[in-house]
Design a protein around this motif. Structure first.
Motif, PDB file in Angstrom:
ATOM      1  N   VAL A 115       0.847  -1.184   0.000  1.00  0.00           N
ATOM      2  CA  VAL A 115       0.000   0.000   0.000  1.00  0.00           C
ATOM      3  C   VAL A 115       0.886   1.238   0.000  1.00  0.00           C
ATOM      4  N   ARG A 116       0.412   2.275  -0.656  1.00  0.00           N
ATOM      5  CA  ARG A 116       1.144   3.536  -0.724  1.00  0.00           C
ATOM      6  C   ARG A 116       0.513   4.541   0.242  1.00  0.00           C
ATOM      7  N   VAL A 117       1.343   5.203   1.014  1.00  0.00           N
ATOM      8  CA  VAL A 117       0.860   6.204   1.952  1.00  0.00           C
ATOM      9  C   VAL A 117       0.510   7.467   1.174  1.00  0.00           C
ATOM     10  N   GLU A 118      -0.774   7.781   1.120  1.00  0.00           N
ATOM     11  CA  GLU A 118      -1.241   8.945   0.377  1.00  0.00           C
ATOM     12  C   GLU A 118      -1.267  10.200   1.244  1.00  0.00           C
ATOM     13  N   ASN A 119      -1.434  10.014   2.529  1.00  0.00           N
ATOM     14  CA  ASN A 119      -1.534  11.147   3.453  1.00  0.00           C
ATOM     15  C   ASN A 119      -0.740  10.815   4.712  1.00  0.00           C
ATOM     16  N   ASN A 120       0.369  11.505   4.912  1.00  0.00           N
ATOM     17  CA  ASN A 120       1.163  11.270   6.128  1.00  0.00           C
ATOM     18  C   ASN A 120       0.932  12.370   7.163  1.00  0.00           C
ATOM     19  N   ASP A 121      -0.046  13.217   6.904  1.00  0.00           N
ATOM     20  CA  ASP A 121      -0.384  14.271   7.858  1.00  0.00           C
ATOM     21  C   ASP A 121      -1.563  13.826   8.715  1.00  0.00           C
ATOM     22  N   THR A 122      -1.412  12.643   9.334  1.00  0.00           N
ATOM     23  CA  THR A 122      -2.438  12.108  10.225  1.00  0.00           C
ATOM     24  C   THR A 122      -1.759  11.562  11.474  1.00  0.00           C
ATOM     25  N   PHE A 123      -2.549  11.347  12.520  1.00  0.00           N
ATOM     26  CA  PHE A 123      -2.020  10.741  13.740  1.00  0.00           C
ATOM     27  C   PHE A 123      -1.473   9.342  13.458  1.00  0.00           C
ATOM     28  N   PHE A 124      -2.030   8.680  12.456  1.00  0.00           N
ATOM     29  CA  PHE A 124      -1.753   7.269  12.200  1.00  0.00           C
ATOM     30  C   PHE A 124      -0.595   7.046  11.226  1.00  0.00           C
ATOM     31  N   THR A 125      -0.147   8.105  10.543  1.00  0.00           N
ATOM     32  CA  THR A 125       0.896   7.948   9.526  1.00  0.00           C
ATOM     33  C   THR A 125       1.984   9.010   9.636  1.00  0.00           C
ATOM     34  N   SER A 126       2.074   9.661  10.773  1.00  0.00           N
ATOM     35  CA  SER A 126       2.988  10.798  10.922  1.00  0.00           C
ATOM     36  C   SER A 126       4.457  10.415  10.777  1.00  0.00           C
ATOM     37  N   LEU A 127       4.807   9.160  11.023  1.00  0.00           N
ATOM     38  CA  LEU A 127       6.197   8.723  10.896  1.00  0.00           C
ATOM     39  C   LEU A 127       6.486   8.107   9.527  1.00  0.00           C
ATOM     40  N   CYS A 128       5.501   8.153   8.647  1.00  0.00           N
ATOM     41  CA  CYS A 128       5.682   7.666   7.278  1.00  0.00           C
ATOM     42  C   CYS A 128       5.982   8.848   6.358  1.00  0.00           C
ATOM     43  N   ASP A 129       6.569   8.539   5.239  1.00  0.00           N
ATOM     44  CA  ASP A 129       6.754   9.548   4.202  1.00  0.00           C
ATOM     45  C   ASP A 129       5.578   9.477   3.233  1.00  0.00           C
ATOM     46  N   GLU A 130       5.173  10.618   2.714  1.00  0.00           N
ATOM     47  CA  GLU A 130       4.143  10.601   1.685  1.00  0.00           C
ATOM     48  C   GLU A 130       4.688   9.863   0.468  1.00  0.00           C
ATOM     49  N   GLY A 131       3.921   8.912  -0.020  1.00  0.00           N
ATOM     50  CA  GLY A 131       4.362   8.102  -1.143  1.00  0.00           C
ATOM     51  C   GLY A 131       5.125   6.854  -0.734  1.00  0.00           C
ATOM     52  N   GLU A 132       5.381   6.691   0.565  1.00  0.00           N
ATOM     53  CA  GLU A 132       6.094   5.505   1.041  1.00  0.00           C
ATOM     54  C   GLU A 132       5.261   4.255   0.804  1.00  0.00           C
ATOM     55  N   VAL A 133       5.926   3.181   0.471  1.00  0.00           N
ATOM     56  CA  VAL A 133       5.249   1.905   0.230  1.00  0.00           C
ATOM     57  C   VAL A 133       5.438   0.995   1.440  1.00  0.00           C
ATOM     58  N   LEU A 134       4.325   0.483   1.963  1.00  0.00           N
ATOM     59  CA  LEU A 134       4.350  -0.438   3.092  1.00  0.00           C
ATOM     60  C   LEU A 134       3.885  -1.811   2.635  1.00  0.00           C
ATOM     61  N   LYS A 135       4.528  -2.834   3.171  1.00  0.00           N
ATOM     62  CA  LYS A 135       4.121  -4.213   2.906  1.00  0.00           C
ATOM     63  C   LYS A 135       3.302  -4.688   4.099  1.00  0.00           C
ATOM     64  N   LEU A 136       2.025  -4.995   3.865  1.00  0.00           N
ATOM     65  CA  LEU A 136       1.106  -5.358   4.942  1.00  0.00           C
ATOM     66  C   LEU A 136       0.251  -6.552   4.516  1.00  0.00           C
ATOM     67  N   PRO A 137      -0.163  -7.394   5.470  1.00  0.00           N
ATOM     68  CA  PRO A 137      -1.015  -8.530   5.119  1.00  0.00           C
ATOM     69  C   PRO A 137      -2.500  -8.158   5.113  1.00  0.00           C
ATOM     70  N   ILE A 138      -3.249  -8.815   4.256  1.00  0.00           N
ATOM     71  CA  ILE A 138      -4.706  -8.714   4.265  1.00  0.00           C
ATOM     72  C   ILE A 138      -5.293 -10.104   4.442  1.00  0.00           C
ATOM     73  N   ALA A 139      -6.527 -10.158   4.920  1.00  0.00           N
ATOM     74  CA  ALA A 139      -7.251 -11.430   5.067  1.00  0.00           C
ATOM     75  C   ALA A 139      -8.735 -11.093   5.159  1.00  0.00           C
ATOM     76  N   HIS A 140      -9.406 -11.059   4.011  1.00  0.00           N
ATOM     77  CA  HIS A 140     -10.815 -10.665   4.021  1.00  0.00           C
ATOM     78  C   HIS A 140     -11.544 -11.187   2.782  1.00  0.00           C
ATOM     79  N   GLY A 141     -12.850 -11.284   2.943  1.00  0.00           N
ATOM     80  CA  GLY A 141     -13.707 -11.641   1.820  1.00  0.00           C
ATOM     81  C   GLY A 141     -14.555 -10.473   1.361  1.00  0.00           C
ATOM     82  N   ASP A 142     -14.605  -9.425   2.194  1.00  0.00           N
ATOM     83  CA  ASP A 142     -15.434  -8.259   1.898  1.00  0.00           C
ATOM     84  C   ASP A 142     -14.613  -6.991   2.095  1.00  0.00           C
ATOM     85  N   GLY A 143     -13.607  -6.806   1.248  1.00  0.00           N
ATOM     86  CA  GLY A 143     -12.735  -5.646   1.373  1.00  0.00           C
ATOM     87  C   GLY A 143     -12.833  -4.685   0.216  1.00  0.00           C
TER      88      GLY A 143
END
Length: 240
Positions: A121-149
């Motif tokens: 996933v690409r960080v589109e907004n790093n001006d949030t409480f949840f992404t403040s230590l990320c760079d805008e445009g940074e790519v994170l590798k994260l797992p998903i597990a869902h049938g309704d996403g």
């Protein structure tokens, strides 16, 4: 100024990521954590509420539809409307949408299959409480597990999300290219996570709690929790 935050992890019937989230917050990030039972009437004295992943109420009707009416949700809505920080992960995202705390809907995956894998996933907004230590445009590798996403909004709402910078994460390839092939569930505009207009409620389909320590082979999820902890503990306005 306190050295720790107080987290509350909501437990619905069918939650299965509640203990994972509790463990990560307490053991990895050294924060104060408590469980909040779905029949409770108050979240209590907490700084952050997390709605974890799972299959609340067996996903009957549709994911999050029944959990939205759990007794605790009335106080979570109150908490959020007063500026309290709320993070919904996977099923938690679905509950937040059903509760009206975030716009849109989570539909069946376009493949009509349950998807369980790592995505980028690409960080589109790093001006949030949840992404403040990320760079805008940074790519994170994260797992998903869902049938309704499969996140959906109408064109007018999508434009509003874009204009207000409420799209926090978008599915992409490892190089940050947002492509149809990198979209695991058919979400409109490759959306993987959105925030409310006020910036205190985030919903995301990927699971940061499943990739926040080296033993799991990936630590990109730690950036979400560390951003939240750092933003609140070191924001003077938070304690005024």
């Amino acid at each position: 100024m306190p050295s720790k935050l107080k987290f509350g992890v909501v437990v619905f019937p069918g939650s299965n990521c509640d203990y994972d989230t509790y463990f990560v917050l307490e053991k990895i990030f050294n924060q104060d954590v408590k469980f909040i039972w779905h029949k409770d009437r108050s979240v209590g004295d907490v700084d952050v509420v997390i709605l974890p992943g799972g299959f609340s109420y067996g996903d009957y009707l549709r994911p999050g539809a029944i959990a939205r009416f759990s007794p605790i949700m009335e106080d979570i809505i109150r908490f959020a409307n007063r500026g309290g920080k709320v993070l919904g992960i996977c099923n938690g995202f679905q509950v937040l949408v059903e509760a009206g705390l975030l716009p849109g809907a989570l539909l069946r995956n376009s493949s009509l299959r349950f998807v369980c894998k790592y995505v980028y996933v690409r960080v589109e907004n790093n001006d949030t409480f949840f992404t403040s230590l990320c760079d805008e445009g940074e790519v994170l590798k994260l797992p998903i597990a869902h049938g309704d996403g499969n996140y959906y909004v109408d064109d007018e709402t999508l434009k509003k999300l874009i204009d207000n910078n409420q799209i926090v994460f978008r599915y992409c390839d490892r190089y940050g290219n947002v492509t149809e092939e990198s979209n695991p569930n058919g979400s409109i505009y490759n959306i993987a996570g959105v925030i409310n207009e006020e910036g205190n409620v985030l919903g995301m389909m990927p699971h940061p709690e499943r990739c926040s320590e080296p033993v799991l082979g990936c630590t990109d999820g730690a950036k979400i929790f560390n951003s939240l902890i750092h933003s609140l503990l070191f924001t003077e306005e938070f304690f005024k």
